[in-house]
Design a protein around this motif. Structure first.
Motif: not given
Length: 139
Positions: A11-17
């Protein structure tokens, strides 16, 4: 359809992940054991094991790759100086997942993600409590 797509999105964007993986792996390297959800632990376990493998290689390029992924000089130093030598003879499988049960608030499955040679360190408070329990007579 997500055929042949590895990894969980969480449930996260690639940068957040990427930041999540970096932070969880850094905490694991620094503390030896972290408590997190089962999904996050399963997602970060391969990342953390790759970092330990880089630490075992020990060359300058591996150190720079680990620094790019973990973004902390302190954590990378600990990885290369303390963690990697402990696993020098081990061909893989540096971490384990230990189930803890469900979290009270949302019933998420909680686990410990820990290094396989993790030994809990007694805090001064725990040692004092154990000593107090030994000397206190039972009624």
């Amino acid at each position: 359809m997500r055929h042949q797509r590895s990894g969980k999105k969480l449930g996260r964007s690639p940068a957040h992940r990427k930041a999540l993986y970096s932070n969880l792996a850094g905490a694991l390297i620094e503390h030896g054991r972290i408590s997190t959800t089962e999904a996050k632990a399963k997602a970060v376990k391969p990342f953390a094991e790759k970092m330990i493998t880089l630490g075992k290689r020990g060359d300058l390029h591996a150190r720079r790759q680990a620094l790019a992924a973990l973004r902390s000089n302190h954590v990378v130093h600990r990885l290369f100086a303390d963690i990697a030598p402990r696993f020098a003879e081990r061909p893989g499988g540096y971490t384990r997942i230990v189930r803890l049960g469900q979290r009270q608030g949302d019933a998420a499955e909680m686990v410990y993600l820990e290094l396989v040679d993790y030994e809990p360190v007694a805090t001064p408070f725990a040692a004092a409590r154990a000593q107090r329990e030994e000397t206190t007579p039972e009624p």
